[in-house]
Scaffold this motif. Sequence first.
Motif, PDB file in Angstrom:
ATOM      1  N   MET A  29      -4.222  -7.022  -1.574  1.00 60.74           N
ATOM      2  CA  MET A  29      -3.026  -6.313  -2.019  1.00 60.74           C
ATOM      3  C   MET A  29      -3.232  -4.802  -1.943  1.00 60.74           C
ATOM      4  O   MET A  29      -2.348  -4.071  -1.489  1.00 60.74           O
ATOM      5  N   GLN A  30      -4.386  -4.347  -2.365  1.00 56.45           N
ATOM      6  CA  GLN A  30      -4.647  -2.912  -2.317  1.00 56.45           C
ATOM      7  C   GLN A  30      -4.684  -2.402  -0.873  1.00 56.45           C
ATOM      8  O   GLN A  30      -4.184  -1.325  -0.574  1.00 56.45           O
ATOM      9  N   ARG A  31      -5.241  -3.210   0.031  1.00 55.07           N
ATOM     10  CA  ARG A  31      -5.247  -2.833   1.455  1.00 55.07           C
ATOM     11  C   ARG A  31      -3.824  -2.765   2.010  1.00 55.07           C
ATOM     12  O   ARG A  31      -3.474  -1.855   2.754  1.00 55.07           O
ATOM     13  N   LEU A  32      -3.030  -3.771   1.668  1.00 52.23           N
ATOM     14  CA  LEU A  32      -1.651  -3.812   2.161  1.00 52.23           C
ATOM     15  C   LEU A  32      -0.821  -2.649   1.617  1.00 52.23           C
ATOM     16  O   LEU A  32       0.012  -2.101   2.332  1.00 52.23           O
ATOM     17  N   ILE A  33      -1.061  -2.284   0.371  1.00 49.03           N
ATOM     18  CA  ILE A  33      -0.348  -1.136  -0.194  1.00 49.03           C
ATOM     19  C   ILE A  33      -0.698   0.125   0.586  1.00 49.03           C
ATOM     20  O   ILE A  33       0.184   0.905   0.947  1.00 49.03           O
ATOM     21  N   GLN A  34      -1.977   0.326   0.859  1.00 46.25           N
ATOM     22  CA  GLN A  34      -2.382   1.514   1.626  1.00 46.25           C
ATOM     23  C   GLN A  34      -1.738   1.524   3.001  1.00 46.25           C
ATOM     24  O   GLN A  34      -1.351   2.581   3.502  1.00 46.25           O
ATOM     25  N   ARG A  35      -1.587   0.359   3.607  1.00 45.84           N
ATOM     26  CA  ARG A  35      -1.046   0.259   4.955  1.00 45.84           C
ATOM     27  C   ARG A  35       0.478   0.362   4.988  1.00 45.84           C
ATOM     28  O   ARG A  35       1.051   1.053   5.813  1.00 45.84           O
ATOM     29  N   PHE A  36       1.154  -0.338   4.078  1.00 45.84           N
ATOM     30  CA  PHE A  36       2.606  -0.458   4.164  1.00 45.84           C
ATOM     31  C   PHE A  36       3.390   0.313   3.101  1.00 45.84           C
ATOM     32  O   PHE A  36       4.571   0.572   3.303  1.00 45.84           O
ATOM     33  N   SER A  37       2.774   0.649   1.992  1.00 43.72           N
ATOM     34  CA  SER A  37       3.470   1.377   0.917  1.00 43.72           C
ATOM     35  C   SER A  37       2.546   2.407   0.286  1.00 43.72           C
ATOM     36  O   SER A  37       2.251   2.358  -0.908  1.00 43.72           O
ATOM     37  N   PRO A  38       2.086   3.386   1.081  1.00 46.23           N
ATOM     38  CA  PRO A  38       1.095   4.337   0.558  1.00 46.23           C
ATOM     39  C   PRO A  38       1.593   5.176  -0.618  1.00 46.23           C
ATOM     40  O   PRO A  38       0.772   5.720  -1.365  1.00 46.23           O
ATOM     41  N   ASP A  39       2.902   5.264  -0.815  1.00 45.88           N
ATOM     42  CA  ASP A  39       3.432   6.023  -1.950  1.00 45.88           C
ATOM     43  C   ASP A  39       3.510   5.191  -3.234  1.00 45.88           C
ATOM     44  O   ASP A  39       3.817   5.725  -4.296  1.00 45.88           O
ATOM     45  N   TYR A  40       3.247   3.910  -3.138  1.00 51.61           N
ATOM     46  CA  TYR A  40       3.315   3.045  -4.312  1.00 51.61           C
ATOM     47  C   TYR A  40       2.199   3.437  -5.269  1.00 51.61           C
ATOM     48  O   TYR A  40       1.031   3.519  -4.880  1.00 51.61           O
ATOM     49  N   GLN A  41       2.535   3.661  -6.525  1.00 53.62           N
ATOM     50  CA  GLN A  41       1.593   4.252  -7.476  1.00 53.62           C
ATOM     51  C   GLN A  41       0.816   3.260  -8.335  1.00 53.62           C
ATOM     52  O   GLN A  41      -0.203   3.616  -8.914  1.00 53.62           O
TER      53      GLN A  41
END
Length: 194
Positions: A29-41
């Motif tokens: 999940m953390q990898r996917l956030i960095q890839r697809f939603s880098p602004d997600y806090q």
Amino acid sequence: MDSTHIEQYVLSRISSRRYAHCLSTAIEMQRLIQRFSPDYQDLEGAYIAGIWHDIAREWNDSFLLQYCLKHAIIMESEEYRHPMLLHGAVAAHLLSVRLASVPETWKSAIRWHTIGSPAMGILGAILYIADYMEPLRTHLEEGERDTLLQCDTLEQICLSVVHRHLLHLESKGKTHAVSTMDLLDFLEQGGVFV
């Protein structure tokens, strides 16, 4: 919030194999956030949702159904017919019982990780995808994970996972949940997670 406490609690309630999947999902999940939603806090929320999402996965069908009935948890008809799918709804409720103030985004993500929903939000989409493709999963064909990661947006990768999920259900002769079809419609109509 102390994620170590959450990890220990989950580990004490599920098998080590299931825990390895949960941990792998949280990291994915953390990898996917960095890839697809880098602004997600909310990286903490992503980690906790990943660790927690399958806490009720090893419960039997009868216990899942009885828990939902006892706690007035709303069920999709598909979940009622196949109670194993209720482990997401039960896990979301258990988290709100275990922790005093759980953000709705966490509960929604965990609740919908089994069948998907347009209401699951960014965190839910990330969990839905990570649960499907975390590296310990053995159902992925060679190269499928890499193909999924070539998608340009969170919505595109989620749509690809939905299509794969529906194909799997059809191959098993199973029906799909209304919320899964709503998610498919949402994504095909250009919906964007918020």
